[in-house]
Design a protein around this motif. Structure first.
Motif, PDB file in Angstrom:
ATOM      1  N   LEU A   1      26.047   0.830 -16.711  1.00 36.09           N
ATOM      2  CA  LEU A   1      27.848   1.306 -16.767  1.00 36.09           C
ATOM      3  C   LEU A   1      28.287   0.032 -16.763  1.00 36.09           C
ATOM      4  O   LEU A   1      28.873  -0.076 -17.194  1.00 36.09           O
ATOM      5  N   VAL A   2      27.285  -1.554 -17.244  1.00 34.46           N
ATOM      6  CA  VAL A   2      27.255  -2.253 -17.349  1.00 34.46           C
ATOM      7  C   VAL A   2      26.777  -2.298 -18.809  1.00 34.46           C
ATOM      8  O   VAL A   2      27.656  -3.333 -19.705  1.00 34.46           O
ATOM      9  N   ASP A   3      25.868  -2.161 -19.070  1.00 32.92           N
ATOM     10  CA  ASP A   3      25.189  -1.875 -20.545  1.00 32.92           C
ATOM     11  C   ASP A   3      26.073  -1.346 -21.371  1.00 32.92           C
ATOM     12  O   ASP A   3      26.265  -1.645 -22.636  1.00 32.92           O
ATOM     13  N   LYS A   4      26.050  -0.111 -20.768  1.00 35.55           N
ATOM     14  CA  LYS A   4      27.509   0.584 -22.682  1.00 35.55           C
ATOM     15  C   LYS A   4      26.522   1.361 -23.222  1.00 35.55           C
ATOM     16  O   LYS A   4      27.467   1.872 -23.794  1.00 35.55           O
ATOM     17  N   LYS A   5      25.604   0.996 -23.355  1.00 35.94           N
ATOM     18  CA  LYS A   5      24.771   1.551 -24.642  1.00 35.94           C
ATOM     19  C   LYS A   5      24.272   2.778 -24.691  1.00 35.94           C
ATOM     20  O   LYS A   5      24.241   3.326 -23.247  1.00 35.94           O
ATOM     21  N   PRO A   6      24.479   4.142 -25.639  1.00 34.96           N
ATOM     22  CA  PRO A   6      24.391   5.240 -25.467  1.00 34.96           C
ATOM     23  C   PRO A   6      22.309   5.520 -24.541  1.00 34.96           C
ATOM     24  O   PRO A   6      21.918   4.151 -25.287  1.00 34.96           O
ATOM     25  N   ARG A   7      21.962   6.301 -24.464  1.00 28.51           N
ATOM     26  CA  ARG A   7      21.146   5.812 -23.664  1.00 28.51           C
ATOM     27  C   ARG A   7      20.163   7.654 -23.847  1.00 28.51           C
ATOM     28  O   ARG A   7      20.811   8.463 -23.849  1.00 28.51           O
ATOM     29  N   ILE A   8      18.915   7.812 -24.258  1.00 31.39           N
ATOM     30  CA  ILE A   8      18.187   8.449 -23.786  1.00 31.39           C
ATOM     31  C   ILE A   8      17.030   7.934 -23.656  1.00 31.39           C
ATOM     32  O   ILE A   8      16.010   7.814 -23.782  1.00 31.39           O
ATOM     33  N   SER A   9      16.790   8.646 -21.983  1.00 33.07           N
ATOM     34  CA  SER A   9      15.403   8.554 -20.788  1.00 33.07           C
ATOM     35  C   SER A   9      14.614   9.324 -20.931  1.00 33.07           C
ATOM     36  O   SER A   9      15.555  10.506 -19.628  1.00 33.07           O
ATOM     37  N   VAL A  10      13.551   9.647 -20.865  1.00 32.56           N
ATOM     38  CA  VAL A  10      13.149  10.787 -20.172  1.00 32.56           C
ATOM     39  C   VAL A  10      12.293  10.205 -18.962  1.00 32.56           C
ATOM     40  O   VAL A  10      11.130   9.290 -19.517  1.00 32.56           O
ATOM     41  N   PHE A  11      11.795  10.690 -17.822  1.00 33.08           N
ATOM     42  CA  PHE A  11      11.437   9.604 -16.422  1.00 33.08           C
ATOM     43  C   PHE A  11       9.734  11.199 -16.426  1.00 33.08           C
ATOM     44  O   PHE A  11      10.443  12.306 -16.213  1.00 33.08           O
ATOM     45  N   THR A  12       8.848  10.381 -16.470  1.00 33.33           N
ATOM     46  CA  THR A  12       7.979  11.176 -15.508  1.00 33.33           C
ATOM     47  C   THR A  12       7.634  11.293 -14.648  1.00 33.33           C
ATOM     48  O   THR A  12       7.053   9.837 -14.313  1.00 33.33           O
ATOM     49  N   TRP A  13       6.667  11.765 -13.954  1.00 36.41           N
ATOM     50  CA  TRP A  13       5.919  11.920 -12.622  1.00 36.41           C
ATOM     51  C   TRP A  13       4.639  12.160 -12.771  1.00 36.41           C
ATOM     52  O   TRP A  13       4.315  13.304 -13.129  1.00 36.41           O
ATOM     53  N   GLN A  14       3.980  11.063 -11.865  1.00 37.74           N
ATOM     54  CA  GLN A  14       2.745  10.596 -13.372  1.00 37.74           C
ATOM     55  C   GLN A  14       2.046  10.608 -11.108  1.00 37.74           C
ATOM     56  O   GLN A  14       2.298  10.121 -10.482  1.00 37.74           O
TER      57      GLN A  14
ATOM     58  N   ASN B   1      -2.052   9.936  -9.641  1.00 34.93           N
ATOM     59  CA  ASN B   1      -3.202   9.182  -9.008  1.00 34.93           C
ATOM     60  C   ASN B   1      -2.928   8.697 -10.797  1.00 34.93           C
ATOM     61  O   ASN B   1      -3.615   8.493 -12.090  1.00 34.93           O
ATOM     62  N   PRO B   2      -2.239   7.275 -10.653  1.00 36.47           N
ATOM     63  CA  PRO B   2      -1.704   6.839  -9.447  1.00 36.47           C
ATOM     64  C   PRO B   2      -0.230   7.581  -9.505  1.00 36.47           C
ATOM     65  O   PRO B   2      -0.049   8.382 -10.797  1.00 36.47           O
ATOM     66  N   GLN B   3      -0.144   7.418  -8.194  1.00 39.41           N
ATOM     67  CA  GLN B   3       1.194   8.312  -8.322  1.00 39.41           C
ATOM     68  C   GLN B   3       3.322   6.735  -8.601  1.00 39.41           C
ATOM     69  O   GLN B   3       2.419   5.791  -7.829  1.00 39.41           O
ATOM     70  N   CYS B   4       3.604   7.973  -9.681  1.00 35.21           N
ATOM     71  CA  CYS B   4       4.298   7.161  -9.942  1.00 35.21           C
ATOM     72  C   CYS B   4       5.302   7.323 -10.740  1.00 35.21           C
ATOM     73  O   CYS B   4       5.276   8.565 -11.870  1.00 35.21           O
ATOM     74  N   ILE B   5       6.935   6.573 -11.278  1.00 32.68           N
ATOM     75  CA  ILE B   5       7.238   7.319 -12.363  1.00 32.68           C
ATOM     76  C   ILE B   5       7.805   6.780 -13.023  1.00 32.68           C
ATOM     77  O   ILE B   5       8.464   5.410 -13.199  1.00 32.68           O
ATOM     78  N   SER B   6       6.988   6.967 -14.546  1.00 34.24           N
ATOM     79  CA  SER B   6       7.476   6.257 -15.582  1.00 34.24           C
ATOM     80  C   SER B   6       8.278   6.586 -16.620  1.00 34.24           C
ATOM     81  O   SER B   6       9.185   8.066 -16.879  1.00 34.24           O
ATOM     82  N   GLU B   7       9.135   5.706 -17.407  1.00 35.19           N
ATOM     83  CA  GLU B   7      10.031   6.062 -17.933  1.00 35.19           C
ATOM     84  C   GLU B   7       9.791   5.810 -19.826  1.00 35.19           C
ATOM     85  O   GLU B   7       8.902   5.049 -20.267  1.00 35.19           O
ATOM     86  N   ILE B   8      10.207   7.216 -20.204  1.00 34.88           N
ATOM     87  CA  ILE B   8       9.530   7.204 -22.135  1.00 34.88           C
ATOM     88  C   ILE B   8      11.661   7.329 -23.000  1.00 34.88           C
ATOM     89  O   ILE B   8      12.324   8.361 -22.604  1.00 34.88           O
ATOM     90  N   SER B   9      11.985   5.741 -23.175  1.00 35.21           N
ATOM     91  CA  SER B   9      12.580   4.967 -23.678  1.00 35.21           C
ATOM     92  C   SER B   9      12.986   6.158 -25.432  1.00 35.21           C
ATOM     93  O   SER B   9      11.609   5.677 -26.038  1.00 35.21           O
ATOM     94  N   ILE B  10      13.992   6.454 -25.306  1.00 36.09           N
ATOM     95  CA  ILE B  10      13.776   7.298 -27.188  1.00 36.09           C
ATOM     96  C   ILE B  10      15.213   7.109 -27.641  1.00 36.09           C
ATOM     97  O   ILE B  10      15.933   6.689 -27.000  1.00 36.09           O
ATOM     98  N   PRO B  11      15.242   6.287 -29.141  1.00 29.94           N
ATOM     99  CA  PRO B  11      15.834   5.570 -29.725  1.00 29.94           C
ATOM    100  C   PRO B  11      17.283   6.943 -30.074  1.00 29.94           C
ATOM    101  O   PRO B  11      16.558   7.657 -30.145  1.00 29.94           O
ATOM    102  N   VAL B  12      18.342   6.100 -29.981  1.00 30.99           N
ATOM    103  CA  VAL B  12      19.304   7.182 -30.206  1.00 30.99           C
ATOM    104  C   VAL B  12      19.436   6.822 -31.790  1.00 30.99           C
ATOM    105  O   VAL B  12      19.966   5.566 -31.633  1.00 30.99           O
ATOM    106  N   ASN B  13      20.032   7.545 -32.219  1.00 33.14           N
ATOM    107  CA  ASN B  13      20.706   7.157 -33.652  1.00 33.14           C
ATOM    108  C   ASN B  13      21.888   7.782 -34.404  1.00 33.14           C
ATOM    109  O   ASN B  13      22.546   8.451 -33.588  1.00 33.14           O
ATOM    110  N   LYS B  14      22.445   7.112 -34.432  1.00 30.58           N
ATOM    111  CA  LYS B  14      23.774   7.132 -35.119  1.00 30.58           C
ATOM    112  C   LYS B  14      24.140   8.573 -35.588  1.00 30.58           C
ATOM    113  O   LYS B  14      23.414   9.272 -36.437  1.00 30.58           O
ATOM    114  N   VAL B  15      25.256   9.228 -35.397  1.00 35.54           N
ATOM    115  CA  VAL B  15      25.850  10.346 -36.061  1.00 35.54           C
ATOM    116  C   VAL B  15      26.550  10.514 -37.465  1.00 35.54           C
ATOM    117  O   VAL B  15      27.226  10.041 -37.489  1.00 35.54           O
ATOM    118  N   HIS B  16      26.432  10.926 -38.652  1.00 37.80           N
ATOM    119  CA  HIS B  16      27.004  11.027 -39.639  1.00 37.80           C
ATOM    120  C   HIS B  16      27.549  12.421 -39.619  1.00 37.80           C
ATOM    121  O   HIS B  16      26.934  13.847 -39.142  1.00 37.80           O
TER     122      HIS B  16
END
Length: 754
Positions: A581-594, A596-611
Motif C-alpha cells: 500500500l506504500v510501495d504502490k507497485k504491481p506485484r506477483i508473489s508466491v509464498f511456499t510452505w517448506q 525441514n526447515p520449517q519456513c515460508i519463503s517467497e518467489i517473486s515474479i516480475p510483473v510486465n506491462k500489458v499491450h
C-alpha cells in the motif's frame, strides 16, 4: 575515599537476607564506597553506605562529591530499594514517586528487575548507584529515546481512552466508570442514558460507581510530580504549579451535575476520579511532544466532597445533596480538604485504532485511513482481515454470502457462538464487541459478489456503490469467477487477490498497483506463465486427495488442510499488504510452505506491462515480455521466417483474449526467407503438459509466425489459408481463429470466426 573504622558493624549478624549480606560485602570491596550502618527495621534489612561520586568542577545538578545512600532489602527476590537520605537531595528525573516526608527514591534500572536480576551481581549493583549519581549530576540520566513519563508506583489501574484524555468528551456526555472485576473502566455515556447504562451494567455488591473529570495542565519540562498527594489539600497545592485550581474546577463540575440533572442525589454516592493530562517537553521552551497522564481518586463520595468544598449539604426533610450556592464563594477550610483522602491510579489506555497502530508500528499516513472492500471471509480472508483490523487500519466493507458452519471453526478465527450466522455478520459482531471498530467503521453485505451490479436490485446497487468508494479491494474468495469479474468491473480502486492452492503448499498474492497499472486478470496470466516455466512451481495445483465428511450427506465433504497454513500465510500477507500500500507497485508473489526447515519463503515474479489491441469486437491483451520474447526469436531466425503456437485464455462472454505465452517452432517445421510451414513434432505433448500444470490456465489459442525485415506484416494468401484452418479448429469449441504476424518491432493480429 577517607578511611572509616567500621569494625563495629557485623552485617552477617545483623542482616537476615543473603542478598543483604552480599551487598554489604560488595560495599566493603568497592574502593569508592563505605559501609556506615546495618540494621533491621519493620522486617526489612537496611544498609547505609557513603559513596564517592565522580563529578565535574561545576555540576549543573547539586549532587555532592560524597553522598549517603540507604539500601532497603525486603526479600530475596525483588530489587532492593535505594534512597538518597540527604534531606536536600535534589529533584531529578528517574526518581520513583514517594509519599510526603519520605527520602528520594532512586530508579536505577529501566528494565524490569526480573528480566535482568540474573546478570546483576551485588558488585554491579553498587557501581550502578555510583553511576546513577554521576549521570544525575550532569543531567544525563535520561536517554533521548526514553519516554518522558516518571514511574508511577501503584498497583491500582484504570482503563480509559487516550483520546478522552487528550480531547475530553462532548458536552452531551458524562464520563462514567464502574469497577468490573479488578479494573475500573471509564466510558463516555450520553447524560440522558446514565440510568439505562447502570441498569444494563449493574454494579457488583460492595463496589463503587465512579464519575470522571478530565483536566489539562500547562506544559512543563520538569518533573512536576515527585510525591503522592495523599489528600485533597496537597493535590490542590500540587496542581497550582500547572495552572489548575482544582477546588474551583470541582465546584463547577458538581454545580454542573446539579444543573444538568436537576438533582445531585442520583450521584451522591459516586466517587470522583480526576484525570490529569500534562503536556511534556524535553527542554524549556520546546513544543510539547508527549503527555504525562495521572489519575487521582478522591476517596469520598461526591456528597462528602461537596460538603468539604462547602457547596453541598444534607437538609432534613429535603433529602441529601441540596445545593447551597450562597456558600460557593467562601474560602475553603484546609482542614476539611486534608480529611479528603486521595490516592493514585495508573491509567491504562483503552484499545483504539490509534493505539493499535502505534503498537503495530504503523505511522505512514497514507495507509491509516484507507477504505477497504473485502470479498470473501473464509479461513484465509477472515484471518487477514482480523490481522489488519487489530492493527487499526481503515474502514471495512465486508462481502460474503456464506454461513459460518461448525466445520469452519477448525480454520476460522471466530468462535462457536457465531455458528449459524452469515460470516459477514459474525465478523461484524466480533469486531464491534472484541476489537474496537464502531458501527460506522464497518459495512456488511451478505451476498455473492458475482451478483453485484450497478444495474441490479437496490442491495446490489448499494454494494456496487460502496465498492466504488473504496481505496483498495481485496479478493480472498479463491474463486476464478470472482477474480475475473473483479478485474473487469469498473471500480477505480486497485485490486489485491490472495488465495491458497488446494494443497496449502503455495499461497498467491496478486496486486494491480496504483491506478491499476496491471489488471488482475493479466497478473493471473503472467503467474500461469511462471508456473509453466519454473520447476519449483510444477506442483502448484497439486490437490490433496484426503477429504472428510462434515454433514449427513455423502456429498458433504471438506478438504483436509491444517489451520497452520492459514495462520502462517495470513500473517505474511497482512504484513505484505501494508508494504504494497506504500510501495504502490504491481506485484506477483508466491509464498511456499517448506518442511525441514520449517519456513515460508517467497518467489517473486516480475510483473510486465500489458499491450492492448482491438480486433473486431475482441480485445487482445499481450504482455510486454511475450512480445519481446517473440521478437527475440524472430531476430535469431532471420533471414528465415519462423513461427509456433500461442497460449493463453479466451473469455467469450467479455470477448477478451489473453496472449500470455507461446511455443517456438517445432523441430519438423519448414523455415524459408519467404515462407513458413509449422511442424507438429512434440507439440501436443507440450500443450497438454502446460495445460495440466496451470490447471487449464494456459491453453492453445492460435498461431504465430514472423515476416522478414523490409516486408509487410499484412497476411499473404498462405497466411489466410492457415488462419482458416485455425478458425475451423477453434470453432469446434466456440472460439475464433487467431493468428499473430510478427514484423520488425510491430505485430498484427488476425481473427476469423466461423
Amino acid at each position: 575515599m577517607d578511611n572509616y573504622d567500621n569494625n563495629s558493624i557485623a552485617p552477617d549478624k545483623i542482616l537476615i537476607f543473603n542478598k543483604s549480606k552480599k551487598l554489604a560485602n560488595a560495599i566493603n570491596k568497592n574502593r569508592y564506597s563505605y559501609l556506615t550502618n546495618c540494621e533491621r527495621r519493620d522486617n526489612k534489612d537496611l544498609i547505609t553506605l557513603r559513596v564517592e561520586v565522580e563529578l565535574p568542577q561545576r555540576p549543573p545538578i547539586p549532587i555532592n562529591h560524597v553522598e549517603d545512600i540507604q539500601i532497603e532489602v525486603t526479600n530475596e527476590k525483588d530489587i532492593p530499594n535505594v534512597f538518597a537520605i540527604r534531606e536536600d537531595f535534589p529533584e531529578t528525573i528517574h526518581q520513583n514517586i514517594i509519599f510526603p516526608g519520605d527520602p528520594k527514591w532512586l530508579c536505577l534500572y529501566e528494565d524490569p528487575w526480573e528480566e535482568i536480576s540474573s546478570t546483576i551481581t551485588p558488585e554491579l549493583f553498587i557501581e550502578r548507584i555510583r553511576e546513577w549519581l554521576k549521570r544525575a549530576a550532569v543531567n544525563e540520566l535520561h536517554l533521548q529515546d526514553q519516554p518522558l513519563e516518571p514511574y508511577l508506583v501503584t498497583k491500582e489501574k484504570i482503563i480509559i481512552s487516550e483520546d478522552i484524555l487528550i480531547n475530553g468528551i462532548s458536552r452531551e456526555d458524562i464520563l462514567v466508570g464502574m469497577q468490573v472485576g479488578k479494573l475500573i473502566q471509564m466510558v463516555p455515556i450520553l447524560r440522558t442514558e446514565v440510568e439505562k447504562y447502570r441498569k444494563n451494567f449493574p454494579q457488583e455488591e460492595g463496589k463503587s460507581d465512579f464519575l470522571g473529570l478530565v483536566v489539562k495542565g500547562e506544559p512543563t519540562y520538569t518533573r512536576m510530580i515527585s510525591q503522592f498527594p495523599n489528600n485533597l489539600y496537597l493535590l490542590s497545592d500540587l496542581l497550582e504549579k500547572v495552572g489548575l485550581h482544582i477546588c474551583e474546577i470541582l465546584e463547577e463540575y458538581i454545580l454542573d451535575l446539579n444543573k444538568q440533572f436537576k438533582k445531585i442525589s442520583q450521584f451522591e454516592n459516586y466517587r470522583l476520579l480526576i484525570f490529569l493530562a500534562l503536556p511534556k517537553c524535553r527542554n524549556e521552551g520546546d513544543e510539547p511532544k508527549k503527555n504525562e497522564y495521572w489519575v487521582f481518586a478522591i476517596d469520598s463520595t461526591i456528597l462528602e466532597l461537596g460538603k468539604a468544598l462547602d457547596i453541598l449539604d444534607s437538609v432534613k426533610g429535603l433529602g441529601s445533596g441540596i445545593l447551597l450556592e450562597e456558600k460557593k464563594t467562601q474560602k475553603k477550610d484546609s482542614d476539611s480538604l486534608k480529611k479528603i483522602d486521595v490516592y493514585a491510579i495508573a491509567p491504562i489506555f483503552a484499545q483504539s485504532k490509534s493505539l493499535a497502530r502505534k503498537s503495530s508500528g504503523i505511522t505512514n499516513e497514507e495507509i491509516i485511513n484507507k477504505k477497504f472492500g473485502i470479498i470473501g471471509l473464509g479461513a484465509l480472508g477472515s484471518q487477514i482481515v482480523m490481522n489488519l483490523a487489530k492493527q487499526g487500519l481503515g474502514e471495512l466493507i465486508l462481502i460474503d454470502n456464506d454461513l459460518l458452519l461448525p466445520h469452519n471453526l477448525a480454520r476460522h478465527p471466530l468462535i462457536n457462538r457465531f455458528v449459524g450466522l452469515s460470516k459477514v455478520d459474525a465478523i461484524y459482531k466480533s469486531f464491534v464487541e472484541s476489537v474496537f471498530y464502531s458501527e460506522d467503521n464497518i459495512t456488511t453485505y451478505e451476498m455473492n459478489y458475482l451478483g453485484v451490479s450497478e444495474n441490479g436490485d437496490d442491495l446490489q446497487k448499494k454494494c456496487y456503490s460502496s465498492l466504488a468508494s473504496t481505496d483498495v479491494i481485496f479478493d480472498f474468495s479463491a474463486s476464478r469467477a470472482v477474480s475475473q469479474k473483479l478485474a473487469l468491473d469498473e471500480f477505480s480502486a486497485p485490486r489485491l487477490s490472495a488465495y491458497l492452492t488446494p494443497s496449502g503448499n503455495y499461497c498467491v498474492v496478486l496486486y494491480e498497483g496504483e491506478n491499476r497499472s496491471v489488471r488482475l486478470d493479466d497478473l493471473e496470466q503472467q503467474l500461469m506463465v511462471s508456473i509453466s516455466e519454473k520447476y519449483e512451481l510444477n506442483n502448484f495445483w497439486k490437490t490433496s486427495q484426503e477429504l472428510i465428511q462434515i454433514a449427513g450427506s455423502c456429498r458433504d465433504l471438506s478438504r483436509v488442510m491444517s489451520n497452520d497454513f492459514f495462520l502462517g500465510y495470513s500473517g505474511v500477507i497482512s504484513r505484505l499488504i501494508k508494504n504494497i500500500l506504500v510501495d504502490k507497485k504491481p506485484r506477483i508473489s508466491v509464498f511456499t510452505w517448506q518442511e525441514n526447515p520449517q519456513c515460508i519463503s517467497e518467489i517473486s515474479i516480475p510483473v510486465n506491462k500489458v499491450h492492448v489491441y482491438k480486433q473486431k469486437e475482441w480485445e487482445i491483451r499481450t504482455s510486454e515480455l511475450t512480445f519481446s520474447s517473440l521478437s527475440e526469436i524472430r531476430k535469431e531466425r532471420l533471414p528465415n521466417e519462423t513461427g509456433g503456437i500461442l497460449l493463453g485464455k479466451m473469455n467469450h462472454e467479455r470477448k477478451i483474449i489473453h496472449i500470455s505465452h507461446f511455443l517456438p517452432s517445432p523441430p519438423d517445421s519448414k523455415e524459408w526467407p519467404m515462407a513458413y510451414i509449422r511442424g507438429v513434432q512434440g507439440l501436443e505433448k507440450q500443450i497438454d503438459k502446460i495445460s495440466d500444470v496451470t490447471k487449464n490456465g494456459l491453453n492453445y489459442i492460435g498461431e504465430w509466425h514472423s515476416h522478414p525485415d523490409n516486408t509487410s506484416i499484412f497476411p499473404s494468401k498462405e497466411d489466410l489459408i492457415a488462419l482458416g484452418w485455425a478458425s475451423e479448429y477453434m470453432s469446434a469449441i466456440g472460439y475464433p481463429g487467431l493468428m499473430a504476424i510478427l514484423g520488425k518491432d510491430k505485430i498484427k493480429y488476425l481473427l476469423k470466426e466461423e
